[in-house]
Motif scaffolding. Structure first.
Motif, PDB file in Angstrom:
ATOM      1  N   SER A  84       1.635   8.099  -1.757  1.00  0.00           N
ATOM      2  CA  SER A  84       2.314   6.830  -1.517  1.00  0.00           C
ATOM      3  C   SER A  84       2.885   6.730  -0.103  1.00  0.00           C
ATOM      4  O   SER A  84       3.420   5.689   0.264  1.00  0.00           O
ATOM      5  N   LEU A 117       1.308   3.834   1.791  1.00  0.00           N
ATOM      6  CA  LEU A 117       1.566   2.474   1.337  1.00  0.00           C
ATOM      7  C   LEU A 117       2.623   1.803   2.208  1.00  0.00           C
ATOM      8  O   LEU A 117       3.464   2.468   2.815  1.00  0.00           O
ATOM      9  N   GLU A 118       2.573   0.492   2.216  1.00  0.00           N
ATOM     10  CA  GLU A 118       3.621  -0.266   2.897  1.00  0.00           C
ATOM     11  C   GLU A 118       4.877  -0.216   2.044  1.00  0.00           C
ATOM     12  O   GLU A 118       4.829   0.086   0.849  1.00  0.00           O
ATOM     13  N   PRO A 119       6.043  -0.507   2.636  1.00  0.00           N
ATOM     14  CA  PRO A 119       7.294  -0.401   1.870  1.00  0.00           C
ATOM     15  C   PRO A 119       7.319  -1.239   0.598  1.00  0.00           C
ATOM     16  O   PRO A 119       7.808  -0.781  -0.440  1.00  0.00           O
ATOM     17  N   TRP A 120       6.800  -2.463   0.616  1.00  0.00           N
ATOM     18  CA  TRP A 120       6.810  -3.275  -0.597  1.00  0.00           C
ATOM     19  C   TRP A 120       5.871  -2.689  -1.643  1.00  0.00           C
ATOM     20  O   TRP A 120       6.139  -2.780  -2.837  1.00  0.00           O
ATOM     21  N   GLU A 121       4.768  -2.066  -1.200  1.00  0.00           N
ATOM     22  CA  GLU A 121       3.850  -1.432  -2.143  1.00  0.00           C
ATOM     23  C   GLU A 121       4.473  -0.173  -2.750  1.00  0.00           C
ATOM     24  O   GLU A 121       4.294   0.096  -3.938  1.00  0.00           O
ATOM     25  N   GLN A 122       5.217   0.553  -1.944  1.00  0.00           N
ATOM     26  CA  GLN A 122       5.928   1.720  -2.455  1.00  0.00           C
ATOM     27  C   GLN A 122       6.947   1.315  -3.511  1.00  0.00           C
ATOM     28  O   GLN A 122       7.108   2.000  -4.529  1.00  0.00           O
TER      29      GLN A 122
END
Length: 80
Positions: free
Chosen positions: A23, A26-31
């Protein structure tokens, strides 16, 4: 254990979590979405285990305790 050691240990564990789940790419919103879904799944598994495992253990103990005991009364009614 000192505070710096605890902080370093937690930081290392979180880094390991990021590496194992991949993870970190991943971008912060995806995390956030990934961690939320993972947390919900873990919470559901723990709740299910809390509710149903004691029931299954009790039923298994009743079953296995019944195997060792002899049959005291006949199940067939004697008709005269």
């Amino acid at each position: 254990m000192d505070v710096k050691g605890v902080k370093d240990t937690l930081s290392w564990l979180f880094y390991q979590y990021l590496l194992v789940t991949c993870s970190y790419v991943l971008e912060p919103w995806e995390q956030t979405v990934f961690n939320s879904v993972l947390l919900i799944i873990v919470a559901m598994v723990l709740y299910t285990a809390y509710v149903f495992i004691p029931i299954h253990i009790r039923l298994a103990l009743e079953f296995f305790s019944g195997l060792g005991a002899g049959q005291l009364e006949s199940t067939v009614a004697i008709m005269t």
